[in-house]
Design an enzyme around this catalytic site. Sequence first.
Site, PDB file in Angstrom:
ATOM      1  N   MET A   3      82.802  30.351 -17.887  1.00  0.00           N
ATOM      2  CA  MET A   3      83.274  28.959 -17.974  1.00  0.00           C
ATOM      3  C   MET A   3      84.213  28.646 -16.816  1.00  0.00           C
ATOM      4  O   MET A   3      84.195  27.554 -16.254  1.00  0.00           O
ATOM      5  CB  MET A   3      83.996  28.716 -19.309  1.00  0.00           C
ATOM      6  CG  MET A   3      83.081  28.627 -20.511  1.00  0.00           C
ATOM      7  SD  MET A   3      81.879  27.292 -20.378  1.00  0.00           S
ATOM      8  CE  MET A   3      82.949  25.874 -20.525  1.00  0.00           C
ATOM      9  N   HIS A  49      74.989  32.076 -30.838  1.00  0.00           N
ATOM     10  CA  HIS A  49      75.552  32.208 -29.494  1.00  0.00           C
ATOM     11  C   HIS A  49      74.966  33.415 -28.781  1.00  0.00           C
ATOM     12  O   HIS A  49      74.406  34.320 -29.411  1.00  0.00           O
ATOM     13  CB  HIS A  49      77.080  32.328 -29.553  1.00  0.00           C
ATOM     14  CG  HIS A  49      77.776  31.011 -29.752  1.00  0.00           C
ATOM     15  ND1 HIS A  49      77.865  30.404 -30.986  1.00  0.00           N
ATOM     16  CD2 HIS A  49      78.389  30.188 -28.863  1.00  0.00           C
ATOM     17  CE1 HIS A  49      78.512  29.254 -30.846  1.00  0.00           C
ATOM     18  NE2 HIS A  49      78.848  29.096 -29.573  1.00  0.00           N
ATOM     19  N   LYS A  58      79.358  36.875 -26.485  1.00  0.00           N
ATOM     20  CA  LYS A  58      80.501  36.173 -27.092  1.00  0.00           C
ATOM     21  C   LYS A  58      81.328  37.183 -27.898  1.00  0.00           C
ATOM     22  O   LYS A  58      80.780  37.921 -28.725  1.00  0.00           O
ATOM     23  CB  LYS A  58      80.004  35.038 -27.989  1.00  0.00           C
ATOM     24  CG  LYS A  58      81.146  34.222 -28.593  1.00  0.00           C
ATOM     25  CD  LYS A  58      80.695  32.867 -29.107  1.00  0.00           C
ATOM     26  CE  LYS A  58      81.813  32.124 -29.815  1.00  0.00           C
ATOM     27  NZ  LYS A  58      82.996  31.912 -28.978  1.00  0.00           N
TER      28      LYS A  58
HETATM   29  N1  LIG Z   1      85.743  24.735 -25.576  1.00  0.00           N
HETATM   30  C1  LIG Z   1      84.494  24.831 -25.130  1.00  0.00           C
HETATM   31  O1  LIG Z   1      83.759  23.831 -25.006  1.00  0.00           O
HETATM   32  C2  LIG Z   1      83.964  26.193 -24.755  1.00  0.00           C
HETATM   33  C3  LIG Z   1      82.693  26.325 -24.188  1.00  0.00           C
HETATM   34  C4  LIG Z   1      82.254  27.613 -23.832  1.00  0.00           C
HETATM   35  C5  LIG Z   1      83.079  28.714 -24.038  1.00  0.00           C
HETATM   36  N2  LIG Z   1      84.307  28.536 -24.620  1.00  0.00           N
HETATM   37  C6  LIG Z   1      85.251  29.645 -24.824  1.00  0.00           C
HETATM   38  O2  LIG Z   1      85.869  29.924 -23.582  1.00  0.00           O
HETATM   39  C7  LIG Z   1      86.294  31.288 -23.547  1.00  0.00           C
HETATM   40  C8  LIG Z   1      85.796  31.942 -22.252  1.00  0.00           C
HETATM   41  O3  LIG Z   1      84.376  31.998 -22.302  1.00  0.00           O
HETATM   42  P1  LIG Z   1      83.551  32.634 -21.088  1.00  0.00           P
HETATM   43  O4  LIG Z   1      82.139  32.630 -21.545  1.00  0.00           O
HETATM   44  O5  LIG Z   1      83.926  31.991 -19.808  1.00  0.00           O
HETATM   45  O6  LIG Z   1      84.113  34.140 -21.114  1.00  0.00           O
HETATM   46  P2  LIG Z   1      84.136  35.193 -19.906  1.00  0.00           P
HETATM   47  O7  LIG Z   1      82.947  34.982 -19.035  1.00  0.00           O
HETATM   48  O8  LIG Z   1      84.348  36.523 -20.535  1.00  0.00           O
HETATM   49  O9  LIG Z   1      85.419  34.769 -19.049  1.00  0.00           O
HETATM   50  C9  LIG Z   1      86.725  34.961 -19.460  1.00  0.00           C
HETATM   51  C10 LIG Z   1      87.555  35.271 -18.239  1.00  0.00           C
HETATM   52  O10 LIG Z   1      88.924  35.300 -18.617  1.00  0.00           O
HETATM   53  C11 LIG Z   1      89.503  36.492 -18.094  1.00  0.00           C
HETATM   54  N3  LIG Z   1      90.632  36.892 -18.920  1.00  0.00           N
HETATM   55  C12 LIG Z   1      90.646  37.678 -20.021  1.00  0.00           C
HETATM   56  N4  LIG Z   1      91.892  37.801 -20.496  1.00  0.00           N
HETATM   57  C13 LIG Z   1      92.685  37.091 -19.675  1.00  0.00           C
HETATM   58  C14 LIG Z   1      94.081  36.819 -19.636  1.00  0.00           C
HETATM   59  N5  LIG Z   1      94.915  37.339 -20.537  1.00  0.00           N
HETATM   60  N6  LIG Z   1      94.554  36.020 -18.644  1.00  0.00           N
HETATM   61  C15 LIG Z   1      93.732  35.490 -17.717  1.00  0.00           C
HETATM   62  N7  LIG Z   1      92.406  35.721 -17.689  1.00  0.00           N
HETATM   63  C16 LIG Z   1      91.894  36.504 -18.662  1.00  0.00           C
HETATM   64  C17 LIG Z   1      88.377  37.509 -18.091  1.00  0.00           C
HETATM   65  O11 LIG Z   1      88.678  38.572 -17.227  1.00  0.00           O
HETATM   66  P3  LIG Z   1      88.075  40.049 -17.538  1.00  0.00           P
HETATM   67  O12 LIG Z   1      86.624  39.932 -17.168  1.00  0.00           O
HETATM   68  O13 LIG Z   1      88.881  40.937 -16.659  1.00  0.00           O
HETATM   69  O14 LIG Z   1      88.265  40.304 -18.984  1.00  0.00           O
HETATM   70  C18 LIG Z   1      87.220  36.627 -17.610  1.00  0.00           C
HETATM   71  O15 LIG Z   1      87.209  36.504 -16.218  1.00  0.00           O
HETATM   72  C19 LIG Z   1      85.750  31.929 -24.843  1.00  0.00           C
HETATM   73  O16 LIG Z   1      86.747  31.946 -25.816  1.00  0.00           O
HETATM   74  C20 LIG Z   1      84.632  30.972 -25.255  1.00  0.00           C
HETATM   75  O17 LIG Z   1      84.385  30.990 -26.632  1.00  0.00           O
HETATM   76  C21 LIG Z   1      84.749  27.305 -24.959  1.00  0.00           C
END
Ligand SMILES: NC(=O)c1ccc[n+]([C@@H]2O[C@H](COP(=O)([O-])OP(=O)(O)OC[C@H]3O[C@@H](n4cnc5c(N)ncnc54)[C@H](OP(=O)(O)O)[C@@H]3O)[C@@H](O)[C@H]2O)c1
Length: 245
Positions: free
Chosen positions: A14, A134, A138
């Site tokens: 994201m 999903h 996830k």
């Molecule tokens: N609200 C919405 O519409 C919506 C839509 C889609 C997804 N989401 C949510 O958004 C979140 C991220 O989804 P994603 O698919 O992008 O996940 P992702 O691909 O795993 O990306 C998360 C990123 O955050 C980093 N991270 C982890 N812990 C952190 C911290 N403490 N401080 C800063 N960065 C950190 C991770 O690094 P590492 O790889 O080193 O762990 C990774 O680069 C999830 O909770 C998902 O459910 C929300």
Amino acid sequence: MSIKILINGAFGRMGQMTVKTISTHPGFELVGQIGREYDLQKAIKDSHAQVVIDFTHPESVFNNAYAIIEAGAHPVIGTSGLTLEQIRTLQDKCARMKLGGIIAPNFSLGAILMMKYAKEIVKYIPHVEIIEMHHDNKVDSPSGTALHSAEILGNSLAATNQPLKASREIIPGARGATHHGIPIHAIRLPGFLAHQQIIFGHTGETLTLRHDSIDRQCFMPGVCLACEKVVKLEQLVYGLEEILE
Ligand SMILES: NC(=O)c1ccc[n+]([C@@H]2O[C@H](COP(=O)([O-])OP(=O)(O)OC[C@H]3O[C@@H](n4cnc5c(N)ncnc54)[C@H](OP(=O)(O)O)[C@@H]3O)[C@@H](O)[C@H]2O)c1
């Protein structure tokens, strides 16, 4: 004057899409992209960010949101995993500081409309369950969208949501998890992105609302709207629907 925006979790799925969107939007200035290894409050201070978008991890989202608010920036929280108690704590803190922000379990228009109409339907058909599907990367379940949908449905329920006959679970979990009286069933499989069905059951008929996110691009208009609105708010709102109209 453009709004200065910092993205936390910028290297994730994201985060990457959000970086592209914010950096090409004429009303925004992307002042930072950070991840796990950065000091969030220092990054906010150094970049003079007005708004911080968080797409990180359910385990860090509360601390991140708290740090963003403490630093005086407007939080736009997309990460799932906040409990209602944590949301209330963050809302109280924003209210004391008269600081605007948003926690949005789902930024897509279709998902928000699904919840809006589900809230109407449940007044007439109170027997309802949620199935969410999903991708298999996830990390949490159920999804933030399913939890938020259950909260909205549970609060609008005209009658009890229980089946007429009690049924025994032969295998624990067979009937899903329950949130605000609404059963939620979570599926994690390759091939899916983010999908949800809200199924209403009535005598001799069912009604299904289904939403499918088939591209993460669907979240971007909602993210941009949130960034524009939070700088004018003086409280932390929960749900994109709160700023849509
Ligand atoms: N609200 C919405 O519409 C919506 C839509 C889609 C997804 N989401 C949510 O958004 C979140 C991220 O989804 P994603 O698919 O992008 O996940 P992702 O691909 O795993 O990306 C998360 C990123 O955050 C980093 N991270 C982890 N812990 C952190 C911290 N403490 N401080 C800063 N960065 C950190 C991770 O690094 P590492 O790889 O080193 O762990 C990774 O680069 C999830 O909770 C998902 O459910 C929300």
